[in-house]
Enzyme design. Structure first.
Site, PDB file in Angstrom:
ATOM      1  N   ASP A   1      46.574 -22.014 -15.528  1.00 55.13           N
ATOM      2  CA  ASP A   1      46.485 -20.889 -16.453  1.00 55.13           C
ATOM      3  C   ASP A   1      46.380 -19.604 -15.626  1.00 55.13           C
ATOM      4  OD1 ASP A   1      43.840 -20.740 -15.528  1.00 55.13           O
ATOM      5  OD2 ASP A   1      42.985 -21.590 -17.363  1.00 55.13           O
ATOM      6  N   ALA A   2      46.120 -18.489 -16.275  1.00 53.02           N
ATOM      7  CA  ALA A   2      46.076 -17.201 -15.590  1.00 53.02           C
ATOM      8  C   ALA A   2      44.963 -17.134 -14.540  1.00 53.02           C
ATOM      9  CB  ALA A   2      45.912 -16.074 -16.608  1.00 53.02           C
TER      10      ALA A   2
END
Length: 137
Positions: free
Chosen positions: A15-16
């Site tokens: 994810d980020a």
């Protein structure tokens, strides 16, 4: 017998924040099961072409214990726990530096090419019978 494969965590897996997205553990586990069967000369294509069957996921119980991160090298271990009349039960664990990050129990159904539940063919049962491990990590 425990079968293990190594998988590197790439940017696309995270994810980020650089943490492995939860669904990707299921993808890593799928690769582990595929390689487990391949090691026993039970490649997916051969299962379909020679035996007319597939193993499909019917049920999963998963525990996410610690996160994996970008660039980690993971070890996916797969164990056959039980052969059922029409399927298999496997346990899988994912480690990073010997730390258990994820574990799951997966029930696989044996289906024909039309998706109908069928018995595990005797030839496959014979190959896998001696692979059952009752107590894994």
């Amino acid at each position: 017998m425990i079968n293990g494969i190594n998988i590197r965590v790439y940017y696309e897996d995270t994810d980020a924040g650089g943490i492995v997205y939860y669904a990707n553990y299921l993808k890593f586990s799928e690769r582990g099961r595929t390689e487990y069967l391949r090691e026993k000369n039970l490649e997916n294509r051969a299962l379909m072409e020679q035996n007319g069957v597939l193993f499909v996921v019917r049920h999963v119980e998963a525990d996410y214990l610690y996160p994996a991160r970008l660039d980690d090298e993971l070890r996916v271990e797969t164990v056959l726990a039980e052969i059922k009349n029409a399927g298999l039960i496997m346990t899988q664990s994912i480690f990073c530096h010997n730390r258990l990050l994820f574990k799951m129990k997966v029930v696989l159904a044996c289906v024909d090419l039309d998706g109908k539940l069928v018995k595990v063919p005797p030839v496959i049962r014979d190959i896998l019978e001696n692979e059952i491990v009752e107590n894994d990590r």
